[in-house]
Design a protein around this motif. Structure first.
Motif, mmCIF file in Angstrom:
data_model
loop_
_atom_site.group_PDB
_atom_site.id
_atom_site.type_symbol
_atom_site.label_atom_id
_atom_site.label_comp_id
_atom_site.label_asym_id
_atom_site.label_seq_id
_atom_site.Cartn_x
_atom_site.Cartn_y
_atom_site.Cartn_z
ATOM 1 N N LEU A 78 49.677 -3.779 -60.308
ATOM 2 C CA LEU A 78 50.167 -3.768 -58.759
ATOM 3 C C LEU A 78 51.709 -3.565 -58.716
ATOM 4 O O LEU A 78 52.794 -2.607 -57.967
ATOM 5 C CB LEU A 78 50.094 -4.239 -57.828
ATOM 6 C CG LEU A 78 48.617 -4.383 -57.661
ATOM 7 C CD1 LEU A 78 48.657 -5.795 -56.458
ATOM 8 C CD2 LEU A 78 47.830 -3.706 -57.180
ATOM 9 N N VAL A 93 41.485 -7.437 -53.144
ATOM 10 C CA VAL A 93 42.905 -6.246 -53.387
ATOM 11 C C VAL A 93 43.234 -5.549 -52.916
ATOM 12 O O VAL A 93 44.307 -3.935 -52.162
ATOM 13 C CB VAL A 93 43.550 -7.090 -54.691
ATOM 14 C CG1 VAL A 93 44.849 -5.501 -55.233
ATOM 15 C CG2 VAL A 93 43.714 -8.177 -55.284
ATOM 16 N N GLU A 94 41.992 -3.980 -53.924
ATOM 17 C CA GLU A 94 41.745 -2.751 -53.908
ATOM 18 C C GLU A 94 42.479 -2.648 -51.943
ATOM 19 O O GLU A 94 42.665 -1.876 -51.922
ATOM 20 C CB GLU A 94 41.236 -2.425 -54.470
ATOM 21 C CG GLU A 94 41.468 -1.911 -56.002
ATOM 22 C CD GLU A 94 42.115 -1.412 -56.354
ATOM 23 O OE1 GLU A 94 42.584 -0.909 -55.790
ATOM 24 O OE2 GLU A 94 43.220 -2.114 -57.079
ATOM 25 N N LEU A 111 52.495 -6.590 -48.597
ATOM 26 C CA LEU A 111 52.789 -6.086 -50.216
ATOM 27 C C LEU A 111 53.193 -6.496 -50.937
ATOM 28 O O LEU A 111 52.613 -7.033 -52.048
ATOM 29 C CB LEU A 111 53.466 -4.358 -49.876
ATOM 30 C CG LEU A 111 52.743 -3.114 -49.373
ATOM 31 C CD1 LEU A 111 53.788 -2.173 -48.868
ATOM 32 C CD2 LEU A 111 51.742 -3.012 -50.433
ATOM 33 N N ARG A 163 52.913 0.077 -59.505
ATOM 34 C CA ARG A 163 52.090 1.500 -58.403
ATOM 35 C C ARG A 163 53.309 1.378 -57.278
ATOM 36 O O ARG A 163 53.363 2.929 -56.386
ATOM 37 C CB ARG A 163 50.875 0.624 -57.583
ATOM 38 C CG ARG A 163 49.871 1.289 -58.419
ATOM 39 C CD ARG A 163 48.314 0.816 -58.009
ATOM 40 N NE ARG A 163 46.995 0.488 -58.092
ATOM 41 C CZ ARG A 163 46.311 -0.345 -57.400
ATOM 42 N NH1 ARG A 163 46.097 0.323 -56.239
ATOM 43 N NH2 ARG A 163 45.369 0.095 -58.564
ATOM 44 N N LEU A 185 51.074 -9.247 -52.107
ATOM 45 C CA LEU A 185 49.701 -8.791 -52.645
ATOM 46 C C LEU A 185 50.232 -8.625 -54.209
ATOM 47 O O LEU A 185 49.549 -9.138 -54.836
ATOM 48 C CB LEU A 185 49.396 -8.121 -51.957
ATOM 49 C CG LEU A 185 47.550 -7.471 -52.001
ATOM 50 C CD1 LEU A 185 46.912 -8.516 -51.745
ATOM 51 C CD2 LEU A 185 47.372 -6.006 -51.540
ATOM 52 N N THR A 186 51.217 -8.365 -54.804
ATOM 53 C CA THR A 186 51.606 -8.083 -55.738
ATOM 54 C C THR A 186 52.021 -8.524 -56.137
ATOM 55 O O THR A 186 51.611 -8.727 -57.348
ATOM 56 C CB THR A 186 53.436 -6.796 -55.537
ATOM 57 O OG1 THR A 186 52.947 -6.115 -54.731
ATOM 58 C CG2 THR A 186 53.569 -6.330 -56.818
ATOM 59 N N TRP A 195 44.781 -3.161 -50.171
ATOM 60 C CA TRP A 195 46.510 -2.401 -50.712
ATOM 61 C C TRP A 195 46.652 -0.921 -50.418
ATOM 62 O O TRP A 195 47.469 -0.665 -49.421
ATOM 63 C CB TRP A 195 45.863 -1.916 -52.871
ATOM 64 C CG TRP A 195 47.020 -1.073 -52.745
ATOM 65 C CD1 TRP A 195 47.253 -0.359 -53.240
ATOM 66 C CD2 TRP A 195 48.798 -2.173 -53.436
ATOM 67 N NE1 TRP A 195 48.534 0.659 -54.198
ATOM 68 C CE2 TRP A 195 49.040 -0.758 -53.741
ATOM 69 C CE3 TRP A 195 48.916 -3.410 -52.868
ATOM 70 C CZ2 TRP A 195 50.881 -0.543 -54.244
ATOM 71 C CZ3 TRP A 195 50.213 -3.817 -53.950
ATOM 72 C CH2 TRP A 195 51.140 -2.805 -54.873
ATOM 73 N N SER A 196 45.428 0.033 -50.077
ATOM 74 C CA SER A 196 44.913 0.938 -50.016
ATOM 75 C C SER A 196 45.364 0.860 -48.075
ATOM 76 O O SER A 196 45.616 2.193 -47.940
ATOM 77 C CB SER A 196 43.994 1.661 -49.984
ATOM 78 O OG SER A 196 42.799 0.865 -49.692
#
Length: 1241
Positions: free
Chosen positions: A975, A938-939, A964, A978, A967-968, A942-943
């Motif tokens: 997430l 995930v990280e 996004l 964020r 993924l959330t 995400w970035s």
């Protein structure tokens, strides 16, 4: 022509005969002549007929008079205006005659004429002139105070006329008003009542000024404090004009309410009743304007619903219950003698309860407060002594339950299905209701044993509503309810409707509660139901059979062993059901339900029927062959075939199979589907006793059913083939020439949908594994891919649809997973096809998609060769090949995440030119992988996504947003906050990406993210006030998605969000700019997309959050939209049609303002010389506007509005508009139906 006149003059001659029978027969013949459409009269005959009939109205014989009156009806439309006027004149003057009989017959005649006057525009002049004549005569007649009967007749006819033709009498309205008002003070009650009725008919069409004059008059008279009997009349009049005049009362409410409130304190029961009727009318007609007074009115209703000064309800009823019953029986007569005739207090109680019911009906938004205020009060009134009032108490409580259910219906279905998800999101109203259930049952338990039928029916209706609203909520109370049900079924004096009500409640109870609740009571429950099956009235029998069917399931629910022993009860149910099953001379409904009930008995308890079983199965076979009962029999055989008791069907199987085979040829779709399901069950569970030859008749019917014209039938047919391939593969020997080509045609069809495709995949796997025919793996593979290889060589390369590439790829993957040994060879061949420069585009695209689907199962591993081939394809110049490669890469990454995901992420950041395609692959990975396997990555994903969220390309931004959002969902708790942070930090582009991402987190199934979203969606909706127009548009789209898929998220925020939403619906001058294109100037409106998004939100809110809207304010903006751009007008026409059915009262209030824009649209003409698109656009607009008009015209009482009546006439007279209206009406079901139903899904 002459022979008609001759025939008629003959009849007229007979009418002068002295013999009454001659006159009667001649008049009867004349009536039959006049009813023929073809008849044409010349002027002379017209005159003679009219004169004769008017003379016959004074005939000595009553029967001849009555017939003469009946002749007037067809005559009105057959003769010319002067004759109609002669008729009317004579009738009017006869109405004032001294002879009572002549008066009565003349007023009947006038009513007949009024009912027949033409409403169409062609006959309007006649109608208006006749009405003028009648009206002026009637006004004269009303003035004759000395003879009350003339007055009453005149008022009666006036009511009829105003009710039907009030629009034609506009010029008379004020003179009618001034002659009706004095009648309200008449000493005769009947005159006052009829004047009120006439005023009620006058109100809907009169001008606002007249309406005000009437209300002012009533207020003024009431203010003088007249005697009670007069006050009653005025209040009654007020209630009537509120009911009829609807919203117009709204403007006068502030003055009216204090007056009516004051009058409730006068000690007069009838006056109080009328006061509450007035309140009820105010609440139903002007719910919005009544808001400030709801609390006061509720208090009053609660106070007076218990108003019973002449009777003492003992508080300690509980202990005295039995002794009271005995006393009641003795005291009834003596009680009646002195009090009840004079006691009118029940009217007060009834009207206040009806007023509460109106309140519950119109104000769903106050539901929770009703549960604390009104619900306990209604419960306490279940003990009401007056039967009619008690029925109203039950009706009001049922309304409360229905309103509760209407609110929870969004989650109702889901909650029943999956306990874990939405059950925590229980409607607060339902929760409050659950607490009240014990009290409700306790109050009703006593009523169910009452002698009064009306009470018991009320109880059963209320309990049925309760069982629907709180499924399973009555489980603890079943022992308390059973005696009541049994009493109603066995009581000798009970009517048949009462029994049917009791049975249908019992049926609902059995359906909505677990079987264990009923098992202990079986010996009490069964005998009365069995007795009802024996009943001579077919409706009782058929209801009882339904109940018996449920009771059979209760005796031994499927999947439950031990516990309850059904043995003692089987015999009695079986023998009565069998008797009904054998009978052929009974109602069809009973036949069908007897078959179904017996089917359930065989299915659940077949092992107890031993000897009788064969006889029953033989009857089923007979019923299969009978056209009337075959559909029910097919479903029943399917049920028995699938029974876990393994019922032996071998005695009827061969014959049943050939009969079922013949059903597949029939046109009736339900029968086809039922038969396929039945065959599937037989093949699956009884393959051992089916000889391959027995399936022949079925096999030869299947090829015709596998066809794209009916996907569902095809899907079920393919499922049957799969079962055959697994259970009796030898029956498929000849398949390659019969059904298979059809199956392949389906795979290549663009209409194939997921369910049918899944069935085909199962079938192909079963077929390859059954190793029956000469159809091995390679043979099937060749048939699947052949069209793609051959399509290039032939001229028609456009035949293959994009959808079929994906379908074939799924089939290839399914085959290779069924034969893993063959996979490596297939993959090598596919790679070869992609690499070979000679392969045509279609072959390369298909090969890539096949690689992807094969890779999805993880069988490719991380082979470097494959990665290289895919990257090369993504770099290809051919668009189709690129897209296919990005699809394939996504699918492979799903299959082996660790091999492909890092590679994919590296490519996205290093290859900006291919970013869009690679993001597509990433989206596929995020959508298809389970959360557990994604979480380590995930990280990094995400970035990477946030590096690209400010991309200039809108398409790319939307893809990033979708990734996004999805993924959330993998780890919402971490997430979602964020995303919220990003709102504050980012540029407008980043903000729009984040808001769009939120749209993708809102899915229509319950999900763990819901509760988190609910807490923070308000922050995301604040972007509706963003200074960037694009962010506002995206926010509206997100809001729309929430309102559509999960209205519960935004219901609480409507008050804050709506003002911003409405603000976006307005046209902004600063966003309209002129663009010069060569010599032309062209205006561009940058605000259009935002407005469109706002109106789309409004449309969605109508479906999902109607109770949170202030409909009148909503209508203000709809009205603006009616004058806006083409797209927006189309939307607002739809909204208007929806509003007309959802809240007709509010639409009627605004009618005059809404009609103008509709009229303007319907009457515009396109400039001559415009392009074809302009014509089509305008035509579509007019049709859409006309649909809205049609919806408005369907609202009851709408044509009472003068402007609407006028417009409706204009449509009828103008040929062009009339034809559009006709076509819209004809396609009404088609036009509105599917669109509405799609929205609801």
């Amino acid at each position: 022509m002459s022979n008609v006149s001759y025939h008629i003059s003959n009849l007229l001659e007979k009418m002068t005969s002295t013999d009454k029978d001659f006159r009667f027969m001649a008049t009867n013949d004349l009536m039959l002549e006049l009813q023929k459409d073809s008849i044409k009269l010349d002027e002379d005959s017209e005159r003679k007929v009219v004169t004769m009939l008017l003379k016959l109205l004074e005939d000595k014989n009553g029967e001849v008079q009555n017939l003469a009156v009946k002749c007037l009806a067809p005559l009105v439309s057959k003769v010319k205006e002067p004759q109609v006027e002669t008729m009317v004149d004579t009738l009017c003057s006869n109405m004032m005659s001294d002879k009572e009989q002549l008066r009565d017959i003349s007023s009947m005649g006038l009513k007949t004429v009024i009912a027949e006057l033409p409403l169409s525009s062609s006959g309007l002049t006649l109608t208006i002139s006749v009405c003028k004549k009648i009206t002026s005569q009637l006004i004269g007649a009303m003035g004759k105070q000395e003879d009350v009967t003339v007055q009453l007749e005149a008022l009666d006819i006036l009511s009829d006329m105003l009710g039907r033709l009030s629009g034609a009498l506009v010029s008379f309205h004020s003179s009618l008003l001034s002659s009706l008002l004095p009648q309200l003070t008449s000493p005769r009650m009947a005159v006052r009542k009829r004047s009120i009725l006439a005023l009620g008919h006058l109100v809907p069409c009169c001008s606002p000024a007249l309406f005000s004059q009437l209300t002012e008059h009533l207020l003024m008279e009431l203010a003088k404090g007249p005697p009670t009997s007069m006050t009653r009349t005025y209040i009654q009049c007020l209630a009537t004009i509120s009911r009829q005049g609807g919203h117009r009362v709204g403007e006068h409410l502030e003055k009216l309410i204090p007056m009516v409130l004051k009058l409730t304190s006068v000690e007069d029961d009838e006056l109080r009743e009328y006061c509450f009727q007035a309140f009820e009318a105010f609440i139903r007609r002007c719910p919005k304007e009544m808001s400030p007074h709801v609390a006061t009115v509720t208090q009053l209703c609660l106070k007076f619903m218990t108003f019973d000064p002449n009777y003492n309800y003992d508080d300690d009823e509980e202990e005295e219950e039995d002794s009271m019953d005995i006393e009641d029986g003795l005291d009834e007569e003596s009680d009646d003698e002195y009090s009840d005739d004079d006691d009118m207090s029940w009217k007060v109680r009834r009207s206040s309860i009806k007023c509460l019911e109106a309140l519950i009906n119109t104000r769903r938004d106050l539901l929770l407060s009703f549960y604390s205020s009104i619900c306990p009060a209604l419960l306490a009134r279940f003990k009401e002594r007056e039967e009619n009032v008690r029925a109203d108490v039950f009706a009001a409580f049922s309304t409360l339950l229905r309103q509760t259910r209407a609110g929870s219906s969004h989650h109702g279905v889901a909650a029943a299905g999956s306990e874990s998800g939405p059950s925590r999101e229980e409607e607060p109203a339902v929760a409050m209701l659950k607490k009240q259930v014990p009290l409700i049952v306790k109050a009703l338990h006593r009523q169910l044993k009452e002698k009064s039928v009306k009470s018991r029916q009320g109880c059963f209706c209320l309990l049925t509503e309760l069982a629907h609203t709180v499924p399973g909520g009555l489980e603890q109370h079943i022992p308390a309810l059973i005696p009541g049900v049994v009493f109603s079924l066995t009581d000798k004096s009970t009517s048949s409707t009462m029994r049917i009500d009791a049975l249908s409640f019992f049926h609902v109870l059995l359906l909505s509660h677990p079987p264990q609740a009923f098992q202990p009571h079986m010996q009490v429950l069964l005998p009365p139901v069995v007795a009802c099956i024996e009943d001579s009235f077919y409706k009782i029998t058929s209801e009882a059979l339904l109940v018996a069917q449920q009771l059979v399931k209760v005796m031994r629910p499927q999947g439950q062993t031990g516990g309850f022993d059904p043995k003692p009860f089987i015999r009695e149910v079986f023998s009565v059901t069998l008797k009904r099953l054998k009978a052929t001379d009974i109602d069809q409904e009973v036949k069908e339900r007897a078959i179904s009930c017996m089917g359930h008995m065989v299915c659940h308890l077949g092992d107890h029927l031993r000897a009788e079983l064969q006889g029953v199965l033989t009857i089923f076979l007979e019923r299969l062959k009978n056209e009337i009962t075959r559909l029910t029999a097919v479903r029943t055989v399917a049920l028995i075939a699938a029974s876990p008791l393994k019922i032996d069907l071998s005695s009827i199987l061969p014959e049943a199979l050939s009969v079922l085979g013949s059903f597949l040829r029939k046109n009736q779709r339900a029968l086809k589907l039922g038969t396929l399901a039945c065959l599937t069950a037989l093949v699956t569970h009884h393959a051992a006793s089916i000889k391959p030859a027995a399936l022949e008749p079925v096999m030869c019917e299947l090829p015709a059913l596998v066809d794209e014209s009916d996907m569902h039938v095809s899907q079920v047919s393919v499922t049957l083939l799969t079962c055959m391939a697994k259970a009796c593969p030898s029956s498929l020997a000849k398949i390659s020439s019969s059904v298979l080509p059809g199956v392949f045609r389906l795979v290549h069809s663009p209409l194939l949908q997921s369910a049918a495709l899944a069935a085909i995949l199962d079938f192909l796997q079963a077929l390859v594994l059954s190793k029956t025919s000469n159809l091995g793996y390679s043979q099937l593979l060749k048939s699947l891919t052949d069209p793609f290889h051959s399509s290039q060589s032939s001229a028609d390369s456009s035949v293959i649809h994009r959808q079929s590439y994906h379908s074939v790829a799924r089939c290839v993957a399914a085959l290779s997973s069924a034969c893993p040994k063959e996979t490596s060879g297939t993959v090598a061949g596919l790679l070869q096809e992609v690499k070979s420069p000679a392969s045509p585009e279609s072959v390369r695209v298909l090969a890539l998609l096949c690689l992807g689907e094969v890779g999805r199962s993880g069988s490719l591993g991380g082979s470097k060769e494959v990665q290289g081939v895919i990257l090369e394809a993504i770099a290809s110049t051919n668009e189709e090949v690129k897209t296919a490669a990005s699809c394939a890469l996504g699918s492979m990454a799903v299959g082996s995440l660790n091999d492909y995901l890092p590679f994919l992420l590296k490519e996205i950041s290093s290859q900006p030119r291919r970013q869009y395609l690679l993001l597509h692959s990433l989206k596929e990975v995020i959508s298809a992988c389970p959360a557990s396997s994604l979480s380590p990555h995930v990280e990094s994903i995400w970035s990477l996504l946030f590096q690209n969220c400010e991309c200039q390309e809108e398409g790319t931004r939307n893809l990033v947003a979708e990734c996004l959002g999805k993924l959330t969902l993998v780890n919402a708790a971490q997430l979602l906050p964020r995303l919220r942070q990003q709102l504050k930090a980012g540029s407008p582009l980043a903000r729009s990406t984040v808001v769009t991402a939120i749209k993708f987190t809102i899915i229509d199934q319950p999900a763990p993210i819901d509760s988190l979203l609910k807490d923070c969606i308000g922050d995301f909706l604040k972007t509706l006030q963003d200074e960037d127009i694009n962010v506002r548009r995206v926010a509206l789209v997100m809001f729309n998605s929430a309102a559509h898929n999960k209205p519960s998220l935004i219901r609480g925020l409507l008050a804050t969000v709506l003002p911003h939403l409405y603000k976006e619906t307005q046209i902004r001058k600063d966003l309209i700019r002129e663009v010069e294109m060569g010599p032309f100037k062209h205006t561009v409106d940058d605000g259009l997309d935002v407005r469109k998004a706002a109106f789309e939100c409004m449309y969605t809110l109508l479906d999902s959050c109607l109770e949170g809207l202030d409909v009148l304010r909503f209508l203000d903006h709809v009205e603006e939209g009616l004058k806006d751009h083409y797209d927006i007008r189309m939307l607002t026409f739809l909204m208007l049609a929806r509003l007309a059915s959802l809240c007709p009262a509010a639409v009627l209030q605004r009618l005059d303002r809404l009609i103008e824009p509709l009229k303007a649209t319907c009457t515009t003409k396109v400039k001559a010389g415009s392009v074809k698109q302009e014509f089509e656009k305008q035509e579509e607009l007019r049709r859409s506007a006309m649909r809205a008009v049609a919806a408005l015209l369907a609202v009851p009482e709408v044509e009472r509005s003068p402007s609407m009546a006028d417009f409706a006439n204009q449509i009828r007279t103008n040929a062009d508009m009339a034809s559009i209206y006709q076509s819209v009406q004809g396609g009404e079901g088609g036009g509105l139906g599917p669109a509405e139903s799609m929205d609801m899904s």
